[in-house]
Motif scaffolding. Sequence first.
Motif, PDB file in Angstrom:
ATOM      1  N   LEU A 307       0.830  -1.206   0.000  1.00  0.00           N
ATOM      2  CA  LEU A 307       0.000   0.000   0.000  1.00  0.00           C
ATOM      3  C   LEU A 307       0.866   1.258   0.000  1.00  0.00           C
ATOM      4  O   LEU A 307       0.652   2.192  -0.786  1.00  0.00           O
ATOM      5  CB  LEU A 307      -0.922  -0.003   1.228  1.00  0.00           C
ATOM      6  N   VAL A 308       1.862   1.260   0.895  1.00  0.00           N
ATOM      7  CA  VAL A 308       2.752   2.423   0.976  1.00  0.00           C
ATOM      8  C   VAL A 308       3.515   2.606  -0.325  1.00  0.00           C
ATOM      9  O   VAL A 308       3.643   3.729  -0.850  1.00  0.00           O
ATOM     10  CB  VAL A 308       3.713   2.264   2.167  1.00  0.00           C
ATOM     11  N   ALA A 309       4.037   1.488  -0.883  1.00  0.00           N
ATOM     12  CA  ALA A 309       4.796   1.577  -2.139  1.00  0.00           C
ATOM     13  C   ALA A 309       3.910   2.047  -3.284  1.00  0.00           C
ATOM     14  O   ALA A 309       4.309   2.895  -4.097  1.00  0.00           O
ATOM     15  CB  ALA A 309       5.414   0.218  -2.463  1.00  0.00           C
ATOM     16  N   GLY A 310       2.692   1.515  -3.341  1.00  0.00           N
ATOM     17  CA  GLY A 310       1.777   1.923  -4.404  1.00  0.00           C
ATOM     18  C   GLY A 310       1.394   3.390  -4.293  1.00  0.00           C
ATOM     19  O   GLY A 310       1.323   4.105  -5.294  1.00  0.00           O
ATOM     20  N   ALA A 311       1.132   3.833  -3.063  1.00  0.00           N
ATOM     21  CA  ALA A 311       0.784   5.241  -2.864  1.00  0.00           C
ATOM     22  C   ALA A 311       1.945   6.149  -3.248  1.00  0.00           C
ATOM     23  O   ALA A 311       1.754   7.201  -3.875  1.00  0.00           O
ATOM     24  CB  ALA A 311       0.372   5.471  -1.413  1.00  0.00           C
ATOM     25  N   ALA A 312       3.168   5.748  -2.876  1.00  0.00           N
ATOM     26  CA  ALA A 312       4.341   6.559  -3.209  1.00  0.00           C
ATOM     27  C   ALA A 312       4.550   6.610  -4.723  1.00  0.00           C
ATOM     28  O   ALA A 312       4.815   7.687  -5.296  1.00  0.00           O
ATOM     29  CB  ALA A 312       5.579   5.991  -2.527  1.00  0.00           C
ATOM     30  N   ALA A 313       4.432   5.442  -5.377  1.00  0.00           N
ATOM     31  CA  ALA A 313       4.619   5.404  -6.832  1.00  0.00           C
ATOM     32  C   ALA A 313       3.549   6.240  -7.540  1.00  0.00           C
ATOM     33  O   ALA A 313       3.837   6.994  -8.478  1.00  0.00           O
ATOM     34  CB  ALA A 313       4.579   3.958  -7.324  1.00  0.00           C
ATOM     35  N   GLY A 314       2.311   6.105  -7.076  1.00  0.00           N
ATOM     36  CA  GLY A 314       1.233   6.893  -7.676  1.00  0.00           C
ATOM     37  C   GLY A 314       1.429   8.386  -7.469  1.00  0.00           C
ATOM     38  O   GLY A 314       1.161   9.191  -8.369  1.00  0.00           O
ATOM     39  N   THR A 315       1.907   8.759  -6.276  1.00  0.00           N
ATOM     40  CA  THR A 315       2.146  10.175  -5.993  1.00  0.00           C
ATOM     41  C   THR A 315       3.231  10.738  -6.895  1.00  0.00           C
ATOM     42  O   THR A 315       3.110  11.845  -7.432  1.00  0.00           O
ATOM     43  CB  THR A 315       2.541  10.355  -4.523  1.00  0.00           C
ATOM     44  N   LEU A 316       4.320   9.966  -7.084  1.00  0.00           N
ATOM     45  CA  LEU A 316       5.400  10.428  -7.966  1.00  0.00           C
ATOM     46  C   LEU A 316       4.915  10.563  -9.408  1.00  0.00           C
ATOM     47  O   LEU A 316       5.264  11.514 -10.111  1.00  0.00           O
ATOM     48  CB  LEU A 316       6.579   9.456  -7.894  1.00  0.00           C
ATOM     49  N   ALA A 317       4.107   9.591  -9.846  1.00  0.00           N
ATOM     50  CA  ALA A 317       3.593   9.649 -11.214  1.00  0.00           C
ATOM     51  C   ALA A 317       2.690  10.867 -11.412  1.00  0.00           C
ATOM     52  O   ALA A 317       2.777  11.570 -12.421  1.00  0.00           O
ATOM     53  CB  ALA A 317       2.833   8.366 -11.535  1.00  0.00           C
ATOM     54  N   LEU A 318       1.833  11.126 -10.434  1.00  0.00           N
ATOM     55  CA  LEU A 318       0.936  12.278 -10.542  1.00  0.00           C
ATOM     56  C   LEU A 318       1.714  13.592 -10.482  1.00  0.00           C
ATOM     57  O   LEU A 318       1.371  14.562 -11.166  1.00  0.00           O
ATOM     58  CB  LEU A 318      -0.105  12.223  -9.420  1.00  0.00           C
ATOM     59  N   ALA A 319       2.766  13.617  -9.651  1.00  0.00           N
ATOM     60  CA  ALA A 319       3.590  14.825  -9.581  1.00  0.00           C
ATOM     61  C   ALA A 319       4.277  15.093 -10.922  1.00  0.00           C
ATOM     62  O   ALA A 319       4.419  16.249 -11.352  1.00  0.00           O
ATOM     63  CB  ALA A 319       4.626  14.688  -8.473  1.00  0.00           C
ATOM     64  N   ALA A 320       4.711  14.005 -11.592  1.00  0.00           N
ATOM     65  CA  ALA A 320       5.347  14.176 -12.898  1.00  0.00           C
ATOM     66  C   ALA A 320       4.347  14.672 -13.947  1.00  0.00           C
ATOM     67  O   ALA A 320       4.713  15.387 -14.884  1.00  0.00           O
ATOM     68  CB  ALA A 320       5.972  12.856 -13.353  1.00  0.00           C
ATOM     69  N   LEU A 321       3.084  14.311 -13.778  1.00  0.00           N
ATOM     70  CA  LEU A 321       2.052  14.738 -14.723  1.00  0.00           C
ATOM     71  C   LEU A 321       1.508  16.124 -14.415  1.00  0.00           C
ATOM     72  O   LEU A 321       0.693  16.653 -15.185  1.00  0.00           O
ATOM     73  CB  LEU A 321       0.894  13.735 -14.720  1.00  0.00           C
ATOM     74  N   ARG A 322       1.933  16.702 -13.311  1.00  0.00           N
ATOM     75  CA  ARG A 322       1.360  17.992 -12.909  1.00  0.00           C
ATOM     76  C   ARG A 322       1.522  19.091 -13.972  1.00  0.00           C
ATOM     77  O   ARG A 322       0.567  19.831 -14.231  1.00  0.00           O
ATOM     78  CB  ARG A 322       1.985  18.441 -11.585  1.00  0.00           C
ATOM     79  N   PRO A 323       2.700  19.258 -14.620  1.00  0.00           N
ATOM     80  CA  PRO A 323       2.782  20.300 -15.664  1.00  0.00           C
ATOM     81  C   PRO A 323       1.772  20.124 -16.791  1.00  0.00           C
ATOM     82  O   PRO A 323       1.172  21.088 -17.257  1.00  0.00           O
ATOM     83  CB  PRO A 323       4.224  20.164 -16.171  1.00  0.00           C
TER      84      PRO A 323
END
Length: 653
Positions: A307-323
């Motif tokens: 759960l923690v790994a998935g949340a972290a990976a998802g957060t990084l992916a969303l942060a990369a998509l922010r622009p």
Amino acid sequence: MGLARAVSIAVLPLAAMSLATAAWALTAGVDASAAGWLGMCIVMSLPSLILGYLITVRFPKQGVGALLSGAGLVILAVGCSDTYLAAAQETGKLPVNGLWISSTQGGWMLLYLPWALMLLVFPSGRLEDKGARKLAIGLGAVVVSFGFFAALSTEPYGDAFQDMHRGLAPMPGADLAAVGLLPVFLALLALSVAHLAKRFKHADGVGRNQIRWLAVAGASVPSTLLLCWVGYLVNGNESIVMIGLAAMYLFIPAAIAVAILREDLFDAGRMLVSALGLLAVLGAVVMLAVLLALWPGIESRTSTALLVAGAAAGTLALAALRPRIQHLIGRIVYAEHERLIDALKDFENQVFTHAALPADLEKTLRASTSDPALRVGYAVSTGNGFRDAQGRPVRSETGIPVALAGRIAGVVVPGPGRGRVFNTETMKALALMVEMGRQQMELSTALAEVEASRIRILLAAHHERKRLERDLHDGAQQRLVALGMALRLIQRQLPPREQALRGMLDESVAELGTAVAELRQIAHGIRPSALDEGLEAALRQLSGRSPTPVQLRIGDSLGIVPELVGATAYFVAAEAVHNAVKHAGARRITVRLGREGESVRLSVSDDGRGGATRTPGGGLAGLADRVGALGGSINVRSQDGRGTVIEAVLPCA
């Protein structure tokens, strides 16, 4: 005094009464949580109360200030009421009114009502159309109706103390009616937002920027809701939402006040795009966390790590998509800015692929901003001021400077009220193109100055040739002729026995005749006097003196040729004929002269040996310089054994 100012002033004694009620409760004694909630409500109410009053002082008819004051009064009244009821419940020493308790059961909607009405009146402070007035009436009716049905609820009140002091008897069906009003209230809120978006679409630059400020502030409402969800995930309650609630009541009044008093203080559009982009990413992260938390079997230690790994990976992916997310949001809420940025990127690509010139920047900016009055000025390195791509002065008093590497490269002068789209980001995107345009402008100006200088030199040389020709003809030549005549007169007066002296005088007169002939030839080479009668006459004289037959063909539409153009055309023809006779061994020469639009075309062809080349310092190079100084062109076609064609085109507009 305007109605809005009267409302803001009337709010002050009501706020004082609320504080007095809370002070009475504090003297009776309340627990720390109730006192803390009161302090928080007081802090949250102050920005709305103070800024609302200041806005109505400056703009007495501005309804936005009155709504701000009303919002501050509502949150203050809620805090004071909760504190009083907490003291009454805890001590039993304070009087309690049952109707008051019943009326507070649906009071939470009052916290939304001022902000909902704000959507309908902002930024003008007025209900400007029937749709807005209907929505305002509907919101007020729903809030009152919900409060009425909540007071008549058959369910117990919030706690046993309040239910014990119920002021109104329960009414069957009141709960169902209250629940039915919730989606109506939400629909009215959505329609209010849509009405604001409609006004944004038709607003001018100032109005749009003001509405963006409200949108930036409104982003704190869904942020508060997200904090509520996070609180339930982390702590199992909504306590963390108090942070968002405080931020909302502090931030929204401040943003609205800036929009009304100083809407151009910051770039509201850029702030809105950033806030909505962050909010979208945060919302997606919360939703991801909720989905992962609800995943079956998540209670195990291994699943928790996943759960923690998935949340972290998802957060990084969303942060990369922010622009990319912000760019999509910007196309909706800051369309003019994104349209300008896209246009500049496309224009830069066209410049680098040679599909456009940097000087076309002004036309691109006018099209992308729909501002036909926009001007682009380029800094002049040799002095102060700015000039456009054609070298004309540009007034820069209201312009926005464009800098590259700390040096002012130019200025953008938008039309009245059109400059808000030129923020820091767009000026950075403009900088390189403006610098390239400045360099192109300076190069074009320098080339134009060189061209003008060449024409001035050529004109001066022409006038000097004309003066020398006249001086030789009217001065030295006439004197020599007069001297010859004087010698002949002396010769006639000599006695017959002076035959030797008579012979010497004959020789002297013959030498004078030769000198006169040479002077005439020199004068003709400097500038033929036949040019005074026109180019056609000079060319006919030239063809008559040539030892090789010259066929002259002159177009019917030649008309009057300017003096300098005629002289240049003559010297081109003279040099070409001379080369054909002396170097090419031509047996036939053809000279063609005619008008083509705003130019004169001269062509000299021969049937000589060919092979003529343009060498530095040679006659053809000199002709090219002379023709080029007038802005014309010369072309030499010469192949061995096939003759030579020299063609010159001279503008004479």
